[in-house]
Design an enzyme around this catalytic site. Sequence first.
Site, PDB file in Angstrom:
ATOM      1  N   HIS A 231       0.829  -1.201   0.000  1.00 54.60           N
ATOM      2  CA  HIS A 231       0.000   0.000   0.000  1.00 54.60           C
ATOM      3  C   HIS A 231       0.869   1.258   0.000  1.00 54.60           C
ATOM      4  CE1 HIS A 231      -3.449   2.582   1.282  1.00 54.60           C
ATOM      5  NE2 HIS A 231      -2.454   3.279   1.834  1.00 54.60           N
ATOM      6  N   HIS A 241      -5.249   7.343  -2.368  1.00 55.07           N
ATOM      7  CA  HIS A 241      -6.168   6.364  -1.796  1.00 55.07           C
ATOM      8  C   HIS A 241      -7.355   6.102  -2.712  1.00 55.07           C
ATOM      9  CE1 HIS A 241      -4.668   6.999   2.587  1.00 55.07           C
ATOM     10  NE2 HIS A 241      -4.047   6.000   1.992  1.00 55.07           N
TER      11      HIS A 241
END
Length: 557
Positions: A231, A241
């Site tokens: 991530h 995001h």
Amino acid sequence: MLRKLYIVCSSCHYVYILSAFSILTVVEGTPVTNAGEAAEHLIKYEYLEEPDPGANTDISAFVEALKKYQATGNIPQTGELDDPTLTLMNTPRCGLSDKTDTSSSGRSKRYSLHSTKWDRKHLTWNILRYTVKVTPSQLDDAIETALKYWSDVSGLTFERKYIEDPDIIVLFAEPYDDHGDGIVFQGKGQVLAHAFYPGSGIWSGDAHFDNSETWTVGVTTGTNIVSVATHEFGHSIGLAHSNLFNSIMWPWNKAYNAHLELDQDDINGAQELYGAPTIWYPPTDSYQPTERTKKLTEAPTVTKPFIPSNCQVEFDTITVGADGGTYIFKGRYYWQMIDRKVYIPKLIDSTWPHLAANLDAAVTVKNSYIWKDRVAKTYFFKGRQVYRYTLYNLDMGFPRDISTEFGGFPYDVAKLDAVVEGIGNGQTYFFTGDRFYIYDYSEQISGPFSIGSFKGIPPSIVAGVQWTDNYLYFFSSYGWYYQFSPWNFNVNYGYPRLTVQDWFGCGLGIQAGETQPTAAAIPNNNLAIDNSSPRKTIHFLTLFISFLLFIIINYTN
């Protein structure tokens, strides 16, 4: 009439665990439990505008922010602070904002939110500070795996380089510890990590992890490093995001998945920035890009300045300052070491104004009998220039030639390798090549003497220090260091040892050129001293007599 929501601050709890060898501090972050804390949370992740000083948050704005937050988290958009929302707010997550547009509200942000890209496709990386939660090899493999997720689906390639300024620097930082970027972790169960987009200044591409988390690899318990690192590296390459639950770029941490895969949204975002890999099967026509993918731009990258890595073999010099701190210097930067932990490097002249870069040696002198009004001064040496500081202030008349400050210093010595003050007799040793000079109570330089007097110390030292345990430590250009006893004048048993492992906590082997040293590079502590050269050799007996003389003079005075 609109009701107002008052925002309050909260504290954190500390739990101390005593182990057989040390005291470990586990810092638990404070959960979100009420509307005030929820408002702070929404402001932090840029769902809600921060009110002006002295003002309160409007309840209608709070409700709208909640709905946006709930939409990102894929929970019912009730606009209420219900149980699912509180659960989401207390779910460990990434520290970057969830804001997905690049419009400016005029308010300063904690992070760069412009999704820029690297101006090249081959990126380098290295680990600056390891965690003890997993073995060094496990962490190495986990980081490589996380980066491979992105290189497998895009035109990017990643290479680990043991250099001083890789594109992506990985480090694990302690909670409530300013690890250099001004962003402090708040403890276990809160923010797991944060990263920096390309082009966001000196931290471009770097990824920082909260060391208070229970980091694991390949097991269902704890926090999985591969998932979180994948991530964060998405941010490192320019992705923001996503509100898609299956996306690796969804802000919140998920349960361990042994078969972790990137979502199609992640793949298309990476390919829009860097293209497809050499062999790639294109996505299906049914794919529709999200707003995050659409907003990615071709903005250029700000050049990332040189920052040294502490996981290297050689540094310039080391000293224990008058404030008791240990300082290690390399190029234009220095590290401070506290409790054997090395912190993010800072610019030398930000702490010691007017001090040169690429220093040769340093020493803080302590013996009041020898140094008198100069006791507790810190000397830095570069070539034949010497800088003298009182704490962090350069003394008047400095820098000056070394012979001006140290009478009798030979004019044929162009530079020093190390300067070390001995314990007890107060003699200070100036090392250059395979010889050294002594400065003592006579306030004159004597020598040269053969470095063979320091039994077991090689002629390839690059730094030395009398540390807080009163042992002398010498660091070689081969990545080894030696603990030297000033009492029996010999290297202690079990040395040399690896510098990067014991002093920097890197857990790595020798990294210079990514090769191990040859057998000849590891000195034999039992070698006989060669006194055939015309240089004088100072023996332990000489030092002992000097020490007795010091006691007698001091007593009679």
